[in-house]
Design an enzyme around this catalytic site. Structure first.
Site, short mmCIF file in Angstrom:
data_model
loop_
_atom_site.label_atom_id
_atom_site.label_comp_id
_atom_site.label_asym_id
_atom_site.label_seq_id
_atom_site.Cartn_x
_atom_site.Cartn_y
_atom_site.Cartn_z
N ASN A 1 7.48 27.79 23.36
CA ASN A 1 8.50 27.47 24.36
C ASN A 1 8.77 28.73 25.18
O ASN A 1 9.35 29.69 24.68
CB ASN A 1 9.77 26.99 23.65
CG ASN A 1 10.89 26.62 24.61
OD1 ASN A 1 10.87 26.97 25.78
ND2 ASN A 1 11.89 25.92 24.09
N HIS B 1 8.86 20.36 30.39
CA HIS B 1 9.18 21.61 29.71
C HIS B 1 8.55 21.56 28.32
O HIS B 1 8.68 20.58 27.60
CB HIS B 1 10.71 21.75 29.60
CG HIS B 1 11.15 22.82 28.66
ND1 HIS B 1 10.61 24.10 28.68
CD2 HIS B 1 12.07 22.81 27.65
CE1 HIS B 1 11.19 24.82 27.73
NE2 HIS B 1 12.07 24.07 27.10
N CYS C 1 15.98 26.54 30.35
CA CYS C 1 14.67 25.88 30.37
C CYS C 1 14.50 24.91 31.54
O CYS C 1 13.38 24.52 31.86
CB CYS C 1 14.43 25.16 29.05
SG CYS C 1 14.56 26.23 27.60
#
Length: 326
Positions: free
Chosen positions: A283, A253, A120
């Site tokens: 996500n 993020h 990520c």
């Protein structure tokens, strides 16, 4: 001759057409004997929908759409690109890189192309590498992409993880400039935390061995993420000689709304200054920051000349931040 700076001159993104609301996903999981609810998902994550790619769509396919949108926004032709970096944890193949596959799909050849694997945090890592290569004169026009098909590595019997993730891609064109764009960055990793977020499988003898699906210790990830994101942001500001008052937008993020809220609070930033897309995208790992950035730019929220803090944290454990003037 002084070394050039680098600036983002165009942004782009792409989401696969199949959109699953929480209600859609809950119904699909119920058919498999897994119980969850829209309220449970929203309360813990802030996620209301996500996009899943079709079975025949690869990481490089999503990357191609996002890249073309970024090139168009920058007014740059693919043939002018002299560096391609794709941040992904879900590449098309073991090798070659999705960046090489993307290069071919763009109809160009010759420039360096490679993937960055920092989960990520991947886009922040990739952007920092591209900035360094431009500053040293190795490249002048870079295509930096975050692209993921995380739906392929989800365990749909685990409601604590399968509701979190989605597929998508985001991209930027980063060009050499006489004026500062990227002001500072700060990257870190600590491999002792590998077990709290990982896909502990690999290809061996023509088959997947180990456990080739995502595993996560949510509370451990949350506790670690909030602290390191604050530290990375403050370190980046210090390198640039700035303070949090100079930040116009935090583009984090998009992991979990709680992590984002906690980070903003620690940096004394109003949530009005935080780009939030996790509710509609879920996500998307390395794609989440460039997706959120492009969303902000195209909606008119994020404007030219503003100062942005991009930051991410992911499996590895990796984390980092980039401060830039758009």
């Amino acid at each position: 001759m002084t070394r050039p700076y680098s600036r983002i001159t165009g942004t782009g993104s792409y989401l696969p057409p199949r959109r699953l609301s929480n209600a859609d996903l809950v119904a699909e999981l119920a058919a498999k004997g897994v119980e969850t609810s829209d309220d449970w998902i929203v309360e813990r994550t802030g996620i209301r929908a996500r996009h899943f790619a079709a079975p025949d769509v690869a990481c490089s396919d999503l990357a191609l759409h996002a890249a073309q949108n970024a090139l168009q926004a920058a007014g740059v032709e693919a043939k002018d690109i002299d560096l391609i970096i794709v941040a992904t944890s879900t590449p098309d193949m073991v090798f070659p890189s999705s960046a090489c596959i993307l290069q071919n799909k763009l109809g160009i050849a010759g420039c360096p192309a490679f993937d960055v694997q920092a989960v990520c945090s991947g886009f922040v890592y990739a952007l920092t590498v591209a900035d360094a290569m431009i500053r040293t004169g190795t490249a002048t026009k870079a295509l930096v992409v975050g692209a993921e098909v995380f739906s392929r590595i989800l365990d749909f019997s685990d409601r604590t993880t399968c509701v979190l993730f989605g597929d998508g891609a985001g991209a930027v064109v980063l060009e050499a400039s006489d004026t500062p764009g990227i002001l500072a960055s700060d990257l870190h990793a600590d491999g002792k935390h590998v077990g709290i977020l990982c896909v502990p499988g690999h290809v061996s003898g023509g088959a997947a061995s180990g456990h080739p699906l995502l595993k996560m210790d949510g509370p451990a990830v949350f506790k670690l993420a909030v602290g390191v994101l604050e530290d990375a942001a403050r370190a980046t500001l210090a390198k640039a000689g700035k303070t949090q008052e100079d930040i116009d937008w935090l583009v984090p993020h998009q992991a979990n709304i709680r992590i984002m809220q906690s980070t903003a609070k620690r940096l004394k930033l109003s949530m009005d200054k935080v780009m939030v897309t996790v509710d509609q995208h879920g996500n998307t790992s390395a794609a989440s920051i460039p997706l959120a950035l492009d969303s902000g730019v195209r909606s008119g929220k994020i404007k030219k000349g503003e100062t942005l803090m991009l930051e991410g944290v992911g499996g590895g454990f990796t984390w980092g931040a980039v401060l830039l003037n758009l």
